[in-house]
Design an enzyme around this catalytic site. Sequence first.
Site, PDB file in Angstrom:
ATOM      1  N   GLY A 449       0.845  -1.195   0.000  1.00 55.40           N
ATOM      2  CA  GLY A 449       0.000   0.000   0.000  1.00 55.40           C
ATOM      3  C   GLY A 449       0.873   1.234   0.000  1.00 55.40           C
ATOM      4  O   GLY A 449       2.103   1.143  -0.101  1.00 55.40           O
ATOM      5  N   GLU A 450       0.204   2.373   0.115  1.00 54.40           N
ATOM      6  CA  GLU A 450       0.972   3.612   0.117  1.00 54.40           C
ATOM      7  C   GLU A 450       0.391   4.580   1.121  1.00 54.40           C
ATOM      8  O   GLU A 450      -0.819   4.754   1.220  1.00 54.40           O
ATOM      9  CB  GLU A 450       0.968   4.246  -1.279  1.00 54.40           C
ATOM     10  CG  GLU A 450       1.819   5.498  -1.318  1.00 54.40           C
ATOM     11  CD  GLU A 450       2.207   5.903  -2.727  1.00 54.40           C
ATOM     12  OE1 GLU A 450       1.597   5.382  -3.673  1.00 54.40           O
ATOM     13  OE2 GLU A 450       3.125   6.728  -2.846  1.00 54.40           O
ATOM     14  N   GLY A 451       1.251   5.211   1.886  1.00 51.30           N
ATOM     15  CA  GLY A 451       0.830   6.240   2.833  1.00 51.30           C
ATOM     16  C   GLY A 451       1.567   7.519   2.532  1.00 51.30           C
ATOM     17  O   GLY A 451       2.333   7.594   1.574  1.00 51.30           O
ATOM     18  N   PHE A 453       3.989   8.908   4.075  1.00 50.85           N
ATOM     19  CA  PHE A 453       5.434   8.814   4.249  1.00 50.85           C
ATOM     20  C   PHE A 453       6.085   8.099   3.083  1.00 50.85           C
ATOM     21  O   PHE A 453       7.251   8.285   2.787  1.00 50.85           O
ATOM     22  CB  PHE A 453       5.762   8.045   5.531  1.00 50.85           C
ATOM     23  CG  PHE A 453       6.163   8.936   6.639  1.00 50.85           C
ATOM     24  CD1 PHE A 453       7.497   9.100   6.970  1.00 50.85           C
ATOM     25  CD2 PHE A 453       5.212   9.626   7.349  1.00 50.85           C
ATOM     26  CE1 PHE A 453       7.868   9.940   7.995  1.00 50.85           C
ATOM     27  CE2 PHE A 453       5.580  10.456   8.376  1.00 50.85           C
ATOM     28  CZ  PHE A 453       6.907  10.621   8.702  1.00 50.85           C
ATOM     29  N   LYS A 455       5.801   4.318   0.345  1.00 52.87           N
ATOM     30  CA  LYS A 455       5.142   3.046   0.064  1.00 52.87           C
ATOM     31  C   LYS A 455       5.411   2.038   1.174  1.00 52.87           C
ATOM     32  O   LYS A 455       6.397   2.151   1.896  1.00 52.87           O
ATOM     33  CB  LYS A 455       5.642   2.507  -1.264  1.00 52.87           C
ATOM     34  CG  LYS A 455       5.098   3.322  -2.415  1.00 52.87           C
ATOM     35  CD  LYS A 455       5.300   2.668  -3.740  1.00 52.87           C
ATOM     36  CE  LYS A 455       4.582   3.508  -4.798  1.00 52.87           C
ATOM     37  NZ  LYS A 455       4.853   3.079  -6.139  1.00 52.87           N
ATOM     38  N   VAL A 456       4.499   1.073   1.256  1.00 49.85           N
ATOM     39  CA  VAL A 456       4.654   0.003   2.238  1.00 49.85           C
ATOM     40  C   VAL A 456       4.827  -1.300   1.469  1.00 49.85           C
ATOM     41  O   VAL A 456       4.083  -1.567   0.525  1.00 49.85           O
ATOM     42  CB  VAL A 456       3.402  -0.081   3.144  1.00 49.85           C
ATOM     43  CG1 VAL A 456       3.573  -1.152   4.202  1.00 49.85           C
ATOM     44  CG2 VAL A 456       3.124   1.261   3.791  1.00 49.85           C
ATOM     45  N   ASP A 583      -5.936  10.553  15.542  1.00 53.79           N
ATOM     46  CA  ASP A 583      -6.364  10.127  14.215  1.00 53.79           C
ATOM     47  C   ASP A 583      -6.828   8.674  14.249  1.00 53.79           C
ATOM     48  O   ASP A 583      -6.459   7.874  13.398  1.00 53.79           O
ATOM     49  CB  ASP A 583      -5.186  10.318  13.238  1.00 53.79           C
ATOM     50  CG  ASP A 583      -5.643  10.221  11.793  1.00 53.79           C
ATOM     51  OD1 ASP A 583      -6.869  10.178  11.557  1.00 53.79           O
ATOM     52  OD2 ASP A 583      -4.778  10.166  10.910  1.00 53.79           O
TER      53      ASP A 583
END
Length: 729
Positions: A449-451, A453, A455-456, A583
């Site tokens: 996935g991507e956040g 900060f 990519k994961v 959050d």
Amino acid sequence: MELYTGLQRLTIRNSGLRNIQPRAFAKNPHLRYIDLSGNRLTTLSWQLFQTLRLFELRLERNLFNCSCDIRWIQLWQEKGEANLQYQELYCMNMDAAIIPLQEMNITQCDLPEISVSHVNLTVREGENAVITCNGSGSPLPDVDWTVADLHSINTHQTNLNWTNVHAINLTLVNVTSEDNGFLLTCIAENVVGMSNASVLLTVYYPPRILTLEEPVLHLEHCIAFAVHGNPAPTLHWLHNGQVLRETEIIHMEFYQQGEVSEGCLLFNKPTHYNNGNYTIVATNQLGSANQTIKGHFLEKPFPESTDSFVSIGDYEVSPTPPITVTHKPEEDTFGVSIAVGLAAFACVLLVVLFIMINKYGRRSKFGMKGPVAVISGEEDSASPLHHINHGITTPSSLDAGPDTVVIGMTRIPVIENPQYFRQGHNCHKPDTYVQHIKRRDIVLKRELGEGAFGKVFLAECYNLSPTNDKMLVAVKALKDPTLAARKDFQREAELLTNLQHEHIVKFYGVCGDGDPLIMVFEYMKHGDLNKFLRAHGPDAMILVDGQPRQAKGELGLSQMLHIASQIASGMVYLASQHFVHRDLATRNCLVGANLLVKIGDFGMSRDVYSTDYYRVGGHTMLPIRWMPPESIMYRKFTTESDVWSFGVILWEIFTYGKQPWFQLSNTEVIECITQGRVLERPRVCPKEVYDIMLGCWQREPQQRLNIKEIYKILHALGKATPIYLDILG
Ligand code: AMP
């Protein structure tokens, strides 16, 4: 009587009671019903009941002496106080005749009259003032000022006793601002009763700065201040002695509570150009006060960098767009900073770009967050810009060689990570030991996935545990190369090292030898909870032979409760660490095998779910759909605001991952929440669970359920067989 301090009802009936001392009930403030009927009382003082809030006072079958001393009973009967109007009361007059009390006629026996010399008294701090109180009537009243809590030194000065007027002067000496708003009360009392009059004291005083604190990063950098003064002072700021004009980047927000103005000078993405001395100046008609604090936001960009790169950063806040050119470490560093407008800036950019690519042809190893161009400068000088990529943290580019030129020309959306702040103090512990993992021990397998900060990836990690020679992990790669982002990364790692709980995702350490920086986490095989809920809801579809089919495996009630109570358990731990998450949402929780759920993200998931956030003032993104009114209105985040968000998480769980208020726009949501509307009960949600949601959504933070209680209730509900839960309401 003084032993019975909680006494509410007192009955002394038919007992021959003759007399009650004036302060007999002084220690029984809770008395509400007093029955003194059938006794031998001949007189009674109103002062006995002065401090009580009586519902009923029974006095029948006492034979009072007709005198001014019991005129107050007659007045109470007329006014219907303490139910005296329904009682038949008698008194014996001078002729030994027994008459109904209502017929008693006594002259020169009335309530005192009172008057004061001022309605409002306005004084400047340090001045003296005199006010006079006159009590008149007969019997002549005693007059006094009740000013025990007054700070200003005061003196009482009794004046002449004229016939029927008793006057008393109150002298205030060296009035202090602490007495602003004080009600000066004068009392006149005689046997018939008491009258009072009040004077509102207003003290004008020059502004004072109560607090001014060095900048702290909450959602934005904030120089917190508190100022008071009467009249309310106007506020402005100086930066290094020059008047500071508010812009989109720097602005002041404050609210006034009484005479105190509290607020923040807010900085949206400050750079080193914003470093310097900040002076708050508060002014009113009586004077002015100022105080200065140092604001240090960033070092000059990359002074200690060892890589060769051209970096043209995001410095739109500075009066001079800077250009920094850095050579290889073994060569002298040179930098060019030119205070010119955008046209000159573009020219210099092109020149520098041309020189660097042709002459040095070196690459930086970092990616950048946001719309950043990454240009691979290969030896093909005719076409130096042949590969443009958005972000470089693909598996192959993790090993990007030293020949990359990174040119970031656009604004880098720095999204503040609020997680570093505990309530009241910073969570950053300088002595935290963050585990370091060798880069060669990590083998990337695929993208998860991507956040915000970066990519994961799913990866295999060697030598992490003494029992397994390799294990699956999730790694997050930092794609923003700024110094601030590096610091954030380091603090994030320290924070995560310190948070250890069975329902907080496990953090194994960082890989900091080379670029990009990497964080290593336990792998949660079902990914984030929001996706998981949607995949296990009634609308979930799967492809079978290329055709969409309804997915089976909808979550049941006990599974939902199990998910919720695990998150609550993680939150109990966070609250015990005084950690405010800010959050909490299902997108920030992760799901592992056997429906194990953990809080898995501390503020890094904002890119993928960007519609869940609302952009305020530039780049600050707020998850308003999960926020209580006080966080939306005042940016106040506490353990109680996390509880509100937990209520929203429950709602998400019971709607299989719907977006809260999905039918409304962000501005409509803000309106709804601040007006006190709450989300509706989801169709499959038992009443008991919706009651918890409502307990989380109490407007007053103190009235919200405590996370420990929530956990207990959920745990108990989870254990109860579903038939006990009231699904149909
Ligand atoms: P984040 O940057 O934490 O928001 O992560 C982006 C996405 O990567 C998440 O929405 C998940 O789908 C996935 N992800 C993050 N951390 C993990 C993990 N520890 N295990 C499995 N998937 C993860």
